[in-house]
Design an enzyme around this catalytic site. Structure first.
Site: not given
Ligand code: ATP
Length: 291
Positions: A11, A97, A99-100, A102-104, A137
């Protein structure tokens, strides 16, 4: 059924406002969430041995119980007392990490996949209620599309999809912790707030210009101060013909919105040539529901 293939879409936030910090430390937000056509893939396969086995092509990610995919699977297995196991193979494309979400998105895709694979018969609201225990999220990521997201992110109202446009998504080579950004945001001192109501009106009217004129994200006040490269990418994208550009979520990923695919491709090349970002994608909004 022995296998389930799921896509986990990334997203961007085309609008992100923070209203206040609650006594429990969570922030009350008002965000316009938008799925983009950039996704991870999860292959879920049943296995006889109990528990979750995760493998991925990405070397940065943890494969133990701290991965959000494992946490989501453990939660569903506990809730439904499932004694079989699952192997999950993750093909990672969404920057980490960034802001997209990805983990969620991965956690949400794992929940959808397990629901299908083991015939758990969870409804969408039930999955969302479970998902929010793992991340604010996740309820959004279970369905995707264009949504107004309020509360701590879990109160969702569908919005019309934006008109067709082309996006350049560029993640500079830095990792930003969401906790750091929210921790350094002084919500009560914010001078400017994005015009979320105006954005909603522009979406309802299918007015791309009205949407891009209102791109706004209060978290830029923290992240851009720390990492000026974000502003540099935004300026370059605008100079290359973007209607407008913004940081997504807590950053550092930046997106630019273009009317023409060719201009978007040229802008992506310009960002690459200047060495401002390593992960660069040219894509579009994505509005098929995931669930
Ligand atoms: P948001 O936009 O929700 O803040 P984000 O894009 O900034 O998320 P993510 O890519 O979700 O960040 O990753 C944040 C942290 O979660 C990372 O440090 C990563 O090691 C951890 N993590 C745990 N599981 C996952 C996964 N399946 N994919 C990505 N990161 C993960």
């Amino acid at each position: 059924m022995d296998k389930s293939m799921q896509r986990a879409y990334a997203k961007i936030n085309i609008g992100l406002d923070v209203l206040r910090r609650r006594a429990d430390g969570y922030h009350e937000v008002r965000m316009v969430m938008q799925t983009v056509d950039l996704y991870d893939e999860l292959l879920l396969e049943k296995r006889a041995e109990p528990g979750v086995v995760l493998q991925t092509d990405n070397r940065e990610l943890p494969l133990d119980g701290s991965n959000l995919i494992c946490r989501a699977a453990d939660l569903l297995f506990r809730e439904k007392k499932i004694t079989e196991g699952v192997k999950i193979t993750l093909t990672k494309r969404i920057p980490i990490a960034a802001g997209m979400a990805g983990g969620s998105a991965d956690a949400a895709a794992a929940m959808r996949g397990l629901n299908e694979l083991f015939g758990l018969e969870y409804s969408v609201p039930e999955l969302q209620k479970l998902g929010v225990k793992l991340g604010a999220d996740i309820p959004y990521c279970i369905v995707g599309g264009t949504m107004l997201s309020e509360g701590i992110g879990e109160v969702l109202s569908p919005l019309p999809a934006p008109p067709e446009a082309f996006l350049v998504i560029a993640k500079p080579d830095i990792n930003v912790s969401t906790a750091f950004v929210y921790g350094n945001l002084h919500a009560d001192l914010l001078q400017c707030h994005p015009d979320i109501d105006g954005m909603i009106k522009a979406l309802r009217e299918g007015d791309l210009r009205g949407i891009t004129d209102r791109l706004g994200n209060v978290l830029e006040t923290v992240t851009v101060r720390e990492y000026p490269v974000i502003e540099e990418i935004k300026e370059l994208l605008r100079a290359e013909g973007a209607e407008n550009a913004l940081m997504s979520g807590s950053g550092p990923t930046v997106f630019g919105v273009f009317r023409e695919a060719d201009a978007a491709k040229r802008a992506a090349q310009a960002v690459e040539k200047k060495g401002l970002a390593k992960q660069i994608f040219v894509t579009t909004f994505y509005n098929e529901r995931s669930c």
